[in-house]
Design a protein around this motif. Sequence first.
Motif, PDB file in Angstrom:
ATOM      1  N   GLU A  24      -2.920   7.181  -0.377  1.00  0.00           N
ATOM      2  CA  GLU A  24      -2.401   8.017  -1.460  1.00  0.00           C
ATOM      3  C   GLU A  24      -2.950   7.572  -2.814  1.00  0.00           C
ATOM      4  O   GLU A  24      -3.230   8.394  -3.675  1.00  0.00           O
ATOM      5  N   SER A  25      -3.062   6.257  -3.011  1.00  0.00           N
ATOM      6  CA  SER A  25      -3.597   5.758  -4.274  1.00  0.00           C
ATOM      7  C   SER A  25      -4.149   4.355  -4.082  1.00  0.00           C
ATOM      8  O   SER A  25      -3.753   3.633  -3.176  1.00  0.00           O
ATOM      9  N   GLU A  27      -5.205   1.135  -6.818  1.00  0.00           N
ATOM     10  CA  GLU A  27      -5.150   0.718  -8.213  1.00  0.00           C
ATOM     11  C   GLU A  27      -5.747  -0.677  -8.364  1.00  0.00           C
ATOM     12  O   GLU A  27      -5.362  -1.610  -7.647  1.00  0.00           O
ATOM     13  N   ARG A  47      -4.018  -2.707  -5.495  1.00  0.00           N
ATOM     14  CA  ARG A  47      -2.753  -2.268  -4.902  1.00  0.00           C
ATOM     15  C   ARG A  47      -3.021  -0.926  -4.239  1.00  0.00           C
ATOM     16  O   ARG A  47      -3.463   0.019  -4.901  1.00  0.00           O
ATOM     17  N   LEU A  48      -2.785  -0.855  -2.927  1.00  0.00           N
ATOM     18  CA  LEU A  48      -3.011   0.368  -2.181  1.00  0.00           C
ATOM     19  C   LEU A  48      -1.682   0.940  -1.721  1.00  0.00           C
ATOM     20  O   LEU A  48      -0.797   0.192  -1.310  1.00  0.00           O
ATOM     21  N   THR A  49      -1.561   2.264  -1.784  1.00  0.00           N
ATOM     22  CA  THR A  49      -0.376   2.957  -1.301  1.00  0.00           C
ATOM     23  C   THR A  49      -0.820   3.956  -0.248  1.00  0.00           C
ATOM     24  O   THR A  49      -1.695   4.791  -0.503  1.00  0.00           O
ATOM     25  N   GLY A  51       0.511   6.811   2.755  1.00  0.00           N
ATOM     26  CA  GLY A  51       1.650   7.666   3.063  1.00  0.00           C
ATOM     27  C   GLY A  51       1.196   8.968   3.680  1.00  0.00           C
ATOM     28  O   GLY A  51       0.029   9.182   3.962  1.00  0.00           O
ATOM     29  N   THR A  56       7.420  10.167   7.062  1.00  0.00           N
ATOM     30  CA  THR A  56       7.357   8.742   6.766  1.00  0.00           C
ATOM     31  C   THR A  56       6.469   8.067   7.800  1.00  0.00           C
ATOM     32  O   THR A  56       6.614   8.324   9.001  1.00  0.00           O
ATOM     33  N   VAL A  62       1.459   1.801   9.474  1.00  0.00           N
ATOM     34  CA  VAL A  62       1.148   1.000   8.294  1.00  0.00           C
ATOM     35  C   VAL A  62       0.419  -0.275   8.713  1.00  0.00           C
ATOM     36  O   VAL A  62      -0.564  -0.686   8.088  1.00  0.00           O
ATOM     37  N   ARG A  66      -3.326  -1.514   7.548  1.00  0.00           N
ATOM     38  CA  ARG A  66      -3.508  -2.859   6.980  1.00  0.00           C
ATOM     39  C   ARG A  66      -4.541  -3.652   7.784  1.00  0.00           C
ATOM     40  O   ARG A  66      -5.451  -4.266   7.219  1.00  0.00           O
TER      41      ARG A  66
END
Length: 82
Positions: A24-25, A27, A47-49, A51, A56, A62, A66
């Motif tokens: 999703e993002s 940073e 920082r990775l997000t 989703g 969910t 997840v 990772r």
Amino acid sequence: MATARELAGDLRAKLTALAGASLESIEFVREYSGPPLPEGAKSVSFRLTAGSPDRTLSSEEVGEIRARLIEGMQAQGYELRV
């Protein structure tokens, strides 16, 4: 750990490709060079997000993302501190 000459944008592109469609993002957080890192090396943090717009993600999903990131970057010769 990256070489001091490597651009954070290049690292970001590699992470984005490895994360896949669930990203999703991403940073940029910080960059560091100096002791205790070896000369010519730097530490770069992101920082990775991840989703999904419609559900969910499970802890297994997840974990797979990772693992893919860690294994993919290590396969390219990067040392990761996670």
